[in-house]
Scaffold this motif. Structure first.
Motif, PDB file in Angstrom:
ATOM      1  N   MET A 108       0.814  -1.177   0.000  1.00 27.52           N
ATOM      2  CA  MET A 108       0.000   0.000   0.000  1.00 27.52           C
ATOM      3  C   MET A 108       0.869   1.258   0.000  1.00 27.52           C
ATOM      4  SD  MET A 108      -3.103   0.651   0.132  1.00 27.52           S
ATOM      5  CE  MET A 108      -4.379   1.488   0.747  1.00 27.52           C
ATOM      6  N   GLN A 109       1.937   1.202   0.776  1.00 34.27           N
ATOM      7  CA  GLN A 109       2.863   2.326   0.823  1.00 34.27           C
ATOM      8  C   GLN A 109       3.473   2.552  -0.547  1.00 34.27           C
ATOM      9  OE1 GLN A 109       3.432   4.437   3.023  1.00 34.27           O
ATOM     10  NE2 GLN A 109       2.432   3.549   4.801  1.00 34.27           N
ATOM     11  N   ASN A 110       3.670   1.499  -1.229  1.00 34.40           N
ATOM     12  CA  ASN A 110       4.236   1.577  -2.568  1.00 34.40           C
ATOM     13  C   ASN A 110       3.325   2.364  -3.509  1.00 34.40           C
ATOM     14  OD1 ASN A 110       6.435   0.931  -3.996  1.00 34.40           O
ATOM     15  ND2 ASN A 110       5.901  -1.216  -4.349  1.00 34.40           N
ATOM     16  N   ILE A 111       2.020   2.097  -3.441  1.00 31.12           N
ATOM     17  CA  ILE A 111       1.055   2.761  -4.314  1.00 31.12           C
ATOM     18  C   ILE A 111       0.963   4.236  -3.953  1.00 31.12           C
ATOM     19  CG2 ILE A 111      -1.403   2.876  -4.926  1.00 31.12           C
ATOM     20  CD1 ILE A 111      -1.505  -0.129  -4.581  1.00 31.12           C
ATOM     21  N   ILE A 112       0.969   4.540  -2.648  1.00 31.55           N
ATOM     22  CA  ILE A 112       0.889   5.927  -2.215  1.00 31.55           C
ATOM     23  C   ILE A 112       2.144   6.674  -2.666  1.00 31.55           C
ATOM     24  CG2 ILE A 112       0.836   7.459  -0.194  1.00 31.55           C
ATOM     25  CD1 ILE A 112      -0.901   5.385   1.183  1.00 31.55           C
ATOM     26  N   GLY A 113       3.245   6.030  -2.619  1.00 29.33           N
ATOM     27  CA  GLY A 113       4.498   6.640  -3.067  1.00 29.33           C
ATOM     28  C   GLY A 113       4.470   6.933  -4.562  1.00 29.33           C
ATOM     29  N   ILE A 114       3.938   6.029  -5.366  1.00 32.03           N
ATOM     30  CA  ILE A 114       3.850   6.239  -6.817  1.00 32.03           C
ATOM     31  C   ILE A 114       2.895   7.393  -7.111  1.00 32.03           C
ATOM     32  CG2 ILE A 114       3.058   5.199  -8.972  1.00 32.03           C
ATOM     33  CD1 ILE A 114       4.059   2.524  -7.924  1.00 32.03           C
ATOM     34  N   ILE A 115       1.771   7.442  -6.356  1.00 35.71           N
ATOM     35  CA  ILE A 115       0.796   8.518  -6.582  1.00 35.71           C
ATOM     36  C   ILE A 115       1.441   9.854  -6.223  1.00 35.71           C
ATOM     37  CG2 ILE A 115      -1.392   9.497  -5.732  1.00 35.71           C
ATOM     38  CD1 ILE A 115      -2.480   6.682  -5.555  1.00 35.71           C
ATOM     39  N   ASN A 116       2.217   9.909  -5.130  1.00 41.13           N
ATOM     40  CA  ASN A 116       2.876  11.156  -4.756  1.00 41.13           C
ATOM     41  C   ASN A 116       3.891  11.581  -5.812  1.00 41.13           C
ATOM     42  OD1 ASN A 116       1.516  11.625  -2.403  1.00 41.13           O
ATOM     43  ND2 ASN A 116       2.961  10.478  -1.113  1.00 41.13           N
ATOM     44  N   ASN A 117       4.603  10.641  -6.417  1.00 49.52           N
ATOM     45  CA  ASN A 117       5.591  10.969  -7.439  1.00 49.52           C
ATOM     46  C   ASN A 117       4.923  11.499  -8.718  1.00 49.52           C
ATOM     47  OD1 ASN A 117       7.714  10.211  -5.828  1.00 49.52           O
ATOM     48  ND2 ASN A 117       7.848   8.142  -6.689  1.00 49.52           N
TER      49      ASN A 117
END
Length: 166
Positions: free
Chosen positions: A1-10
């Motif tokens: 989940m953290q991975n997806i949030i990180g991609i969305i932030n990028n």
């Protein structure tokens, strides 16, 4: 989940830009829809107004009344036609004439027989016989193509000619 949030932030700027473009396209589509609806509404109002500012219902009712009048006139004309047709059937429709020389001592074909018949072959045969000293004219009735009186050859011929006519 953290991975997806990180991609969305990028890719947040790109996502916001894409959503902004989609909102603009949808806004343009809404404007086009309102414009089309406005044109359709003006055409509808013009259509419902009819001709000479009469509404469509009045026009249709007026035309239906005219159709009823035409139907009545048509029925009246049919009745008149039937009456005229029955009257014409009794009128003279077949005519035939034969001229002949009744006597040898008379110069021309001055004697005649005329047949006048209606559609039912009812009518009369009129014969005129011309002689040097006198002239005689007489009529013989015809009923359904037959005379109850004896007919001369010329009268038979004129009756047959008349019966053969359509």
């Amino acid at each position: 989940m953290q991975n997806i949030i990180g991609i969305i932030n990028n890719f947040q700027i790109y996502i916001i830009g894409a959503l902004f473009i989609i909102v603009i396209i949808l806004f343009i589509m809404v404007i086009c829809a309102f414009k089309s609806l406005s044109r359709m509404e003006s055409r509808y109002r013009k259509f419902m107004r009819g001709v000479d500012n009469k509404n469509l219902e009045e026009l249709v009712t007026g035309y239906l009344d005219k159709i009823d009048k035409v139907e009545k006139n048509s029925d009246d004309i049919k009745e008149l036609y039937k009456t005229l047709d029955s009257r014409v059937k009794g009128c003279v429709q077949k005519v035939s004439v034969v001229r002949y020389r009744a006597f040898e001592d008379v110069g021309s074909d001055l004697s005649f027989s005329i047949s006048l018949l209606d559609e039912n072959n009812d009518g009369v045969i009129i014969t005129g016989i011309y002689g040097r000293n006198e002239s005689t004219t007489y009529a013989k009735p015809v009923d359904r193509g037959i005379s109850r009186y004896d007919l001369s050859e010329e009268e038979k011929q004129v009756l047959q000619n008349c019966l053969n006519k359509i």
